[in-house]
Design a protein around this motif. Structure first.
Motif, PDB file in Angstrom:
ATOM      1  N   SER A 139      39.473  -0.304 -52.995  1.00  0.00           N
ATOM      2  CA  SER A 139      39.163   0.971 -52.358  1.00  0.00           C
ATOM      3  C   SER A 139      38.523   0.752 -50.985  1.00  0.00           C
ATOM      4  O   SER A 139      38.863   1.439 -50.009  1.00  0.00           O
ATOM      5  CB  SER A 139      38.230   1.796 -53.243  1.00  0.00           C
ATOM      6  N   LEU A 140      37.613  -0.203 -50.892  1.00  0.00           N
ATOM      7  CA  LEU A 140      36.967  -0.491 -49.615  1.00  0.00           C
ATOM      8  C   LEU A 140      37.963  -1.055 -48.601  1.00  0.00           C
ATOM      9  O   LEU A 140      37.880  -0.748 -47.400  1.00  0.00           O
ATOM     10  CB  LEU A 140      35.819  -1.478 -49.831  1.00  0.00           C
ATOM     11  N   GLU A 141      38.900  -1.865 -49.070  1.00  0.00           N
ATOM     12  CA  GLU A 141      39.914  -2.406 -48.167  1.00  0.00           C
ATOM     13  C   GLU A 141      40.820  -1.297 -47.647  1.00  0.00           C
ATOM     14  O   GLU A 141      41.171  -1.275 -46.452  1.00  0.00           O
ATOM     15  CB  GLU A 141      40.753  -3.461 -48.897  1.00  0.00           C
ATOM     16  N   LEU A 142      41.200  -0.372 -48.504  1.00  0.00           N
ATOM     17  CA  LEU A 142      42.002   0.765 -48.070  1.00  0.00           C
ATOM     18  C   LEU A 142      41.255   1.609 -47.049  1.00  0.00           C
ATOM     19  O   LEU A 142      41.839   2.068 -46.055  1.00  0.00           O
ATOM     20  CB  LEU A 142      42.395   1.623 -49.284  1.00  0.00           C
ATOM     21  N   PHE A 143      39.963   1.821 -47.276  1.00  0.00           N
ATOM     22  CA  PHE A 143      39.174   2.611 -46.334  1.00  0.00           C
ATOM     23  C   PHE A 143      39.040   1.887 -44.996  1.00  0.00           C
ATOM     24  O   PHE A 143      39.074   2.504 -43.929  1.00  0.00           O
ATOM     25  CB  PHE A 143      37.790   2.898 -46.914  1.00  0.00           C
ATOM     26  N   SER A 144      38.912   0.558 -45.047  1.00  0.00           N
ATOM     27  CA  SER A 144      38.832  -0.230 -43.815  1.00  0.00           C
ATOM     28  C   SER A 144      40.114  -0.110 -43.006  1.00  0.00           C
ATOM     29  O   SER A 144      40.081   0.028 -41.777  1.00  0.00           O
ATOM     30  CB  SER A 144      38.551  -1.695 -44.161  1.00  0.00           C
ATOM     31  N   ILE A 145      41.256  -0.157 -43.683  1.00  0.00           N
ATOM     32  CA  ILE A 145      42.540   0.009 -43.002  1.00  0.00           C
ATOM     33  C   ILE A 145      42.639   1.402 -42.392  1.00  0.00           C
ATOM     34  O   ILE A 145      43.113   1.582 -41.267  1.00  0.00           O
ATOM     35  CB  ILE A 145      43.696  -0.244 -43.983  1.00  0.00           C
ATOM     36  N   TYR A 146      42.188   2.401 -43.129  1.00  0.00           N
ATOM     37  CA  TYR A 146      42.216   3.780 -42.635  1.00  0.00           C
ATOM     38  C   TYR A 146      41.365   3.923 -41.371  1.00  0.00           C
ATOM     39  O   TYR A 146      41.791   4.522 -40.380  1.00  0.00           O
ATOM     40  CB  TYR A 146      41.716   4.723 -43.722  1.00  0.00           C
ATOM     41  N   LYS A 147      40.163   3.350 -41.375  1.00  0.00           N
ATOM     42  CA  LYS A 147      39.287   3.439 -40.208  1.00  0.00           C
ATOM     43  C   LYS A 147      39.902   2.725 -39.012  1.00  0.00           C
ATOM     44  O   LYS A 147      39.818   3.203 -37.880  1.00  0.00           O
ATOM     45  CB  LYS A 147      37.918   2.829 -40.538  1.00  0.00           C
ATOM     46  N   SER A 148      40.500   1.557 -39.261  1.00  0.00           N
ATOM     47  CA  SER A 148      41.116   0.816 -38.169  1.00  0.00           C
ATOM     48  C   SER A 148      42.258   1.605 -37.547  1.00  0.00           C
ATOM     49  O   SER A 148      42.441   1.621 -36.323  1.00  0.00           O
ATOM     50  CB  SER A 148      41.648  -0.534 -38.678  1.00  0.00           C
ATOM     51  N   THR A 149      43.025   2.292 -38.392  1.00  0.00           N
ATOM     52  CA  THR A 149      44.135   3.094 -37.883  1.00  0.00           C
ATOM     53  C   THR A 149      43.634   4.285 -37.078  1.00  0.00           C
ATOM     54  O   THR A 149      44.174   4.610 -36.020  1.00  0.00           O
ATOM     55  CB  THR A 149      45.002   3.589 -39.049  1.00  0.00           C
ATOM     56  N   CYS A 150      42.570   4.932 -37.551  1.00  0.00           N
ATOM     57  CA  CYS A 150      42.028   6.096 -36.848  1.00  0.00           C
ATOM     58  C   CYS A 150      41.422   5.723 -35.501  1.00  0.00           C
ATOM     59  O   CYS A 150      41.378   6.546 -34.587  1.00  0.00           O
ATOM     60  CB  CYS A 150      40.969   6.779 -37.710  1.00  0.00           C
ATOM     61  N   SER A 151      40.948   4.482 -35.363  1.00  0.00           N
ATOM     62  CA  SER A 151      40.325   4.054 -34.118  1.00  0.00           C
ATOM     63  C   SER A 151      41.334   3.637 -33.070  1.00  0.00           C
ATOM     64  O   SER A 151      40.984   3.439 -31.905  1.00  0.00           O
ATOM     65  CB  SER A 151      39.371   2.882 -34.376  1.00  0.00           C
ATOM     66  N   LEU A 152      42.609   3.526 -33.434  1.00  0.00           N
ATOM     67  CA  LEU A 152      43.635   3.151 -32.479  1.00  0.00           C
ATOM     68  C   LEU A 152      43.940   4.321 -31.548  1.00  0.00           C
ATOM     69  O   LEU A 152      43.746   5.478 -31.907  1.00  0.00           O
ATOM     70  CB  LEU A 152      44.919   2.747 -33.211  1.00  0.00           C
ATOM     71  N   PRO A 153      44.432   4.034 -30.322  1.00  0.00           N
ATOM     72  CA  PRO A 153      44.911   5.115 -29.461  1.00  0.00           C
ATOM     73  C   PRO A 153      45.994   5.909 -30.165  1.00  0.00           C
ATOM     74  O   PRO A 153      46.680   5.392 -31.057  1.00  0.00           O
ATOM     75  CB  PRO A 153      45.462   4.378 -28.232  1.00  0.00           C
ATOM     76  N   GLN A 154      46.153   7.151 -29.738  1.00  0.00           N
ATOM     77  CA  GLN A 154      47.090   8.036 -30.427  1.00  0.00           C
ATOM     78  C   GLN A 154      48.500   7.467 -30.439  1.00  0.00           C
ATOM     79  O   GLN A 154      49.204   7.566 -31.431  1.00  0.00           O
ATOM     80  CB  GLN A 154      47.090   9.409 -29.770  1.00  0.00           C
ATOM     81  N   GLY A 155      48.914   6.851 -29.343  1.00  0.00           N
ATOM     82  CA  GLY A 155      50.260   6.290 -29.286  1.00  0.00           C
ATOM     83  C   GLY A 155      50.455   5.173 -30.281  1.00  0.00           C
ATOM     84  O   GLY A 155      51.503   5.063 -30.917  1.00  0.00           O
ATOM     85  N   ASP A 156      49.421   4.317 -30.455  1.00  0.00           N
ATOM     86  CA  ASP A 156      49.534   3.228 -31.412  1.00  0.00           C
ATOM     87  C   ASP A 156      49.550   3.751 -32.833  1.00  0.00           C
ATOM     88  O   ASP A 156      50.194   3.192 -33.713  1.00  0.00           O
ATOM     89  CB  ASP A 156      48.364   2.252 -31.236  1.00  0.00           C
ATOM     90  N   GLN A 157      48.798   4.825 -33.091  1.00  0.00           N
ATOM     91  CA  GLN A 157      48.841   5.422 -34.423  1.00  0.00           C
ATOM     92  C   GLN A 157      50.244   5.924 -34.726  1.00  0.00           C
ATOM     93  O   GLN A 157      50.744   5.776 -35.831  1.00  0.00           O
ATOM     94  CB  GLN A 157      47.857   6.594 -34.511  1.00  0.00           C
ATOM     95  N   ARG A 158      50.886   6.522 -33.701  1.00  0.00           N
ATOM     96  CA  ARG A 158      52.222   7.069 -33.906  1.00  0.00           C
ATOM     97  C   ARG A 158      53.220   5.980 -34.252  1.00  0.00           C
ATOM     98  O   ARG A 158      54.105   6.167 -35.077  1.00  0.00           O
ATOM     99  CB  ARG A 158      52.677   7.812 -32.654  1.00  0.00           C
ATOM    100  N   HIS A 159      53.034   4.796 -33.618  1.00  0.00           N
ATOM    101  CA  HIS A 159      53.938   3.687 -33.888  1.00  0.00           C
ATOM    102  C   HIS A 159      53.502   2.881 -35.104  1.00  0.00           C
ATOM    103  O   HIS A 159      54.166   1.923 -35.475  1.00  0.00           O
ATOM    104  CB  HIS A 159      54.014   2.767 -32.669  1.00  0.00           C
ATOM    105  N   GLY A 160      52.366   3.254 -35.719  1.00  0.00           N
ATOM    106  CA  GLY A 160      51.867   2.547 -36.878  1.00  0.00           C
ATOM    107  C   GLY A 160      52.288   3.221 -38.169  1.00  0.00           C
ATOM    108  O   GLY A 160      53.450   3.547 -38.383  1.00  0.00           O
ATOM    109  N   ILE A 161      51.310   3.498 -39.035  1.00  0.00           N
ATOM    110  CA  ILE A 161      51.627   4.004 -40.365  1.00  0.00           C
ATOM    111  C   ILE A 161      52.204   5.404 -40.340  1.00  0.00           C
ATOM    112  O   ILE A 161      52.830   5.839 -41.308  1.00  0.00           O
ATOM    113  CB  ILE A 161      50.378   3.982 -41.271  1.00  0.00           C
ATOM    114  N   GLN A 162      52.008   6.152 -39.204  1.00  0.00           N
ATOM    115  CA  GLN A 162      52.511   7.511 -39.139  1.00  0.00           C
ATOM    116  C   GLN A 162      53.914   7.592 -38.558  1.00  0.00           C
ATOM    117  O   GLN A 162      54.472   8.669 -38.435  1.00  0.00           O
ATOM    118  CB  GLN A 162      51.573   8.368 -38.277  1.00  0.00           C
ATOM    119  N   SER A 163      54.513   6.439 -38.184  1.00  0.00           N
ATOM    120  CA  SER A 163      55.791   6.461 -37.470  1.00  0.00           C
ATOM    121  C   SER A 163      56.894   7.123 -38.274  1.00  0.00           C
ATOM    122  O   SER A 163      57.713   7.853 -37.736  1.00  0.00           O
ATOM    123  CB  SER A 163      56.204   5.037 -37.091  1.00  0.00           C
ATOM    124  N   VAL A 164      56.937   6.882 -39.578  1.00  0.00           N
ATOM    125  CA  VAL A 164      57.999   7.458 -40.408  1.00  0.00           C
ATOM    126  C   VAL A 164      57.913   8.972 -40.405  1.00  0.00           C
ATOM    127  O   VAL A 164      58.912   9.677 -40.242  1.00  0.00           O
ATOM    128  CB  VAL A 164      57.903   6.918 -41.855  1.00  0.00           C
TER     129      VAL A 164
END
Length: 243
Positions: A139-164
């Motif tokens: 659970s902590l690892e999942l939350f860490s990944i979530y925080k790392s994704t949220c801290s990315l610039p919007q464009g990188d988030q779009r090309h990351g887990i939200q790309s699909v």
């Protein structure tokens, strides 16, 4: 130092029950990580009553490499193992039935592609408090990944887990806009300026000169030669996403 710096892998395993009935199976996540440079630990859990673990050393992975007949270097084998564990064909096979703890045994099965060597890892079921600790770490690892994704610039988030999701939404929106524009273009009609101007001029001339006049045939431009209303040129949203 074999597993030092290895990036953790989290995925979903499709559960299959064999050799017995039981309650409907929940969804299972697996977590592959390195607790130290010479071991890999795998946890598989449904966050409820079934949590499993496997701890493998370098020598055990070497034995696995030989047992599945994988030819190549140690590095090649580890690349294949990681590719298999991250593929879309990862299963959790639950065997037998235990009255108190669900399945009697379990194994994680992964394969990079059909026809290639199959990775099979036997699992041991954890009891409290080990099971709670494993669930907490995942659970902590999942939350860490979530925080790392949220801290990315919007464009990188779009090309990351939200790309699909973005690509799917963009395709739907593009199809809808194109359909609306096509429908709008078909309904629109250019005003017949040639006919309107001739009519106004005729009325004006008639008011000034009441004498009989020779009728002059006014040529009307054929419909197919008139200028047409054209829809906007749309850029494919996928181009923007890929750029």
């Amino acid at each position: 130092m074999v597993f030092e710096g290895l990036k953790a892998v989290i995925g979903e395993a499709a559960p299959e029950r064999r050799g017995g009935g039981g309650a409907p199976l929940r969804r299972f996540l697996y977590y592959v990580h390195s607790p130290d440079p010479s071991h890999l630990r795998i946890h598989v859990t449904d966050f409820h009553s079934n949590t499993w673990e496997a701890l493998r050393s370098v020598s055990q992975f070497e034995d696995m490499k030989d047992s599945i007949g994988f030819g190549g270097t140690w590095s090649d084998f580890m690349d294949y193992f990681l590719a298999s564990i991250q593929s879309n064909d990862v299963k959790l096979i639950l065997d037998g039935q235990s009255d108190s703890r669900g399945a009697g045994s379990a194994r994680l099965v992964a394969q990079k592609a059909k026809g290639m060597p199959v990775i099979v890892i036997s699992l041991l079921q954890l009891d409290d408090p080990e099971a709670r600790e494993a669930i907490s770490n995942l659970s902590l690892e999942l939350f860490s990944i979530y925080k790392s994704t949220c801290s990315l610039p919007q464009g990188d988030q779009r090309h990351g887990i939200q790309s699909v999701g973005v690509l799917s939404t963009a395709k739907d929106a593009n199809g809808s806009v194109k359909g609306n524009l096509n429908s709008y273009s078909k309904k629109q009609k250019l005003p017949d300026t040639t006919t309107g101007a001739s009519s106004d001029q005729s009325n004006h001339d008639a008011s000034k000169d009441t004498r009989p006049a020779k009728v002059v045939n006014t040529r009307v431009v054929p419909v197919h030669r008139r200028s047409k209303v054209r829809g906007a040129v749309l850029l494919n949203p996928e181009d923007d996403v890929n750029d």
